[in-house]
Design an enzyme around this catalytic site. Structure first.
Site, PDB file in Angstrom:
ATOM      1  N   SER A 133      12.137   2.922  18.682  1.00 36.76           N
ATOM      2  CA  SER A 133      12.579   4.306  18.774  1.00 36.76           C
ATOM      3  C   SER A 133      14.084   4.280  19.016  1.00 36.76           C
ATOM      4  O   SER A 133      14.806   3.567  18.320  1.00 36.76           O
ATOM      5  CB  SER A 133      11.824   5.033  19.888  1.00 36.76           C
ATOM      6  OG  SER A 133      12.232   6.378  19.982  1.00 36.76           O
ATOM      7  N   TYR A 147      17.567  12.945  12.660  1.00 37.87           N
ATOM      8  CA  TYR A 147      17.296  11.600  13.163  1.00 37.87           C
ATOM      9  C   TYR A 147      16.557  11.681  14.496  1.00 37.87           C
ATOM     10  O   TYR A 147      15.556  10.984  14.715  1.00 37.87           O
ATOM     11  CB  TYR A 147      18.613  10.835  13.311  1.00 37.87           C
ATOM     12  CG  TYR A 147      18.453   9.410  13.777  1.00 37.87           C
ATOM     13  CD1 TYR A 147      17.538   8.557  13.172  1.00 37.87           C
ATOM     14  CD2 TYR A 147      19.243   8.903  14.809  1.00 37.87           C
ATOM     15  CE1 TYR A 147      17.400   7.234  13.601  1.00 37.87           C
ATOM     16  CE2 TYR A 147      19.124   7.598  15.228  1.00 37.87           C
ATOM     17  CZ  TYR A 147      18.198   6.764  14.616  1.00 37.87           C
ATOM     18  OH  TYR A 147      18.068   5.472  15.041  1.00 37.87           O
ATOM     19  N   LYS A 151      12.610  10.344  15.651  1.00 33.08           N
ATOM     20  CA  LYS A 151      12.352   9.462  16.793  1.00 33.08           C
ATOM     21  C   LYS A 151      11.486  10.156  17.841  1.00 33.08           C
ATOM     22  O   LYS A 151      10.619   9.528  18.464  1.00 33.08           O
ATOM     23  CB  LYS A 151      13.675   8.991  17.402  1.00 33.08           C
ATOM     24  CG  LYS A 151      14.486   8.083  16.484  1.00 33.08           C
ATOM     25  CD  LYS A 151      13.711   6.834  16.078  1.00 33.08           C
ATOM     26  CE  LYS A 151      14.548   5.878  15.257  1.00 33.08           C
ATOM     27  NZ  LYS A 151      13.806   4.657  14.877  1.00 33.08           N
TER      28      LYS A 151
END
Length: 278
Positions: A133, A147, A151
């Site tokens: 992660s 982004y 995650k």
């Protein structure tokens, strides 16, 4: 001797994890879109290394890569979901196609590989899944919303499957790296928003310049991440998540403090929605 399956293993963090596993005497399936680069970088490992082609967005290719791993080594003990990239820019300025590609790689790519490997791990009644992660999976950052979103998605998914798979002897851990000195911010890796919107231009250009100035000066040493995984594999207890790097640790601790403070500040309002106690 453990058998590893590592995605995105031709460069950066994935390559360094593969190198650490081989140095520990284990066997490694280095899966990437450029297996020849992984084979060249990890040469000298003999029959303990198998470099296989894998674009994680291709579910069929993920199945074939896992089959090749089992054919070569008989099992998979450690799965490392590492492949991914960062889509940078303000949300409104990122095209639908860029959004799709970000999720196809970081989220659905991870799903494809894990789904391919799980029947093997269940049959073994053992295995450890590590998903890379990021500290941006713990806290949001402007100009990185897509982004961060991928995650954050992996955070909830990984924590949940850890509960589902425990009865089969399969362990699941999230690694939360901070900023590491790899090519992650190079033009060949990071992607920037493609829609020109004047209102965001100044902020986007400033953020892009800041990343360029920060690139290759990060504090984290990628060669040490593999040792973190090896230590977790040998630990008696399996952590749900582990911060990797001083900046990631500070972020994780601050996030916990923020949750506690906000819960306390809004406690009365939160409790006001329950039915009265009998």
């Amino acid at each position: 001797m453990r058998s590893w399956f590592i995605t995105g293993a031709n460069r950066g963090i994935g390559l360094e994890i593969a190198r650490s596993a081989l140095t520990a005497g284990d066997r490694v399936v280095a899966a990437s879109r450029k297996p020849e680069d992984a084979a060249a970088a990890l040469g000298g490992s003999g029959d303990r290394l198998l470099a296989v082609p894998l674009d994680v967005t291709n579910a069929d290719q993920a199945q074939e890569a896992v089959k090749a791993a089992v054919a070569a080594f008989g099992r998979i003990d450690v799965l490392v979901n590492n492949a991914g990239f960062a889509q940078i820019g303000p949300f409104e300025a990122i095209s639908h196609e860029q959004i799709q590609r970000q999720f196809d790689t970081n989220v659905f790519g991870t799903f494809h590989v894990t789904r391919a490997a799980l029947p093997i791990l269940r049959a073994q009644r053992s295995g450890h899944i590590f998903t890379i992660s990021s500290l941006v999976g713990l806290v949001g950052f402007g100009n990185s919303s897509l982004y961060c979103a991928t995650k954050f998605a992996l955070e909830g998914w990984s924590e949940s499957i850890g509960q589902e798979l425990a009865e089969f002897g399969i362990k699941v851990t999230l690694l939360e790296p901070g900023q590491f000195r790899t090519d992650f911010l190079d033009q060949t890796s990071v992607k920037f928003s493609g829609l020109g919107i004047d209102d965001y231009k100044a902020g986007s250009e400033a953020h892009k310049a800041a990343l360029a100035g920060f690139n290759h000066h990060q504090q984290g040493d990628p060669s040490k991440i593999g040792k973190v995984i090896l230590a977790i594999l040998d630990a008696e207890e399996t952590p749900v998540r582990v911060a990797v790097g001083s900046d990631a640790l500070a972020t994780l601790q601050a996030r916990g403090d923020t949750f506690h403070a906000q819960a306390d500040a809004w406690r009365a309002l939160s409790l006001s929605t329950d039915f009265p106690s009998a």
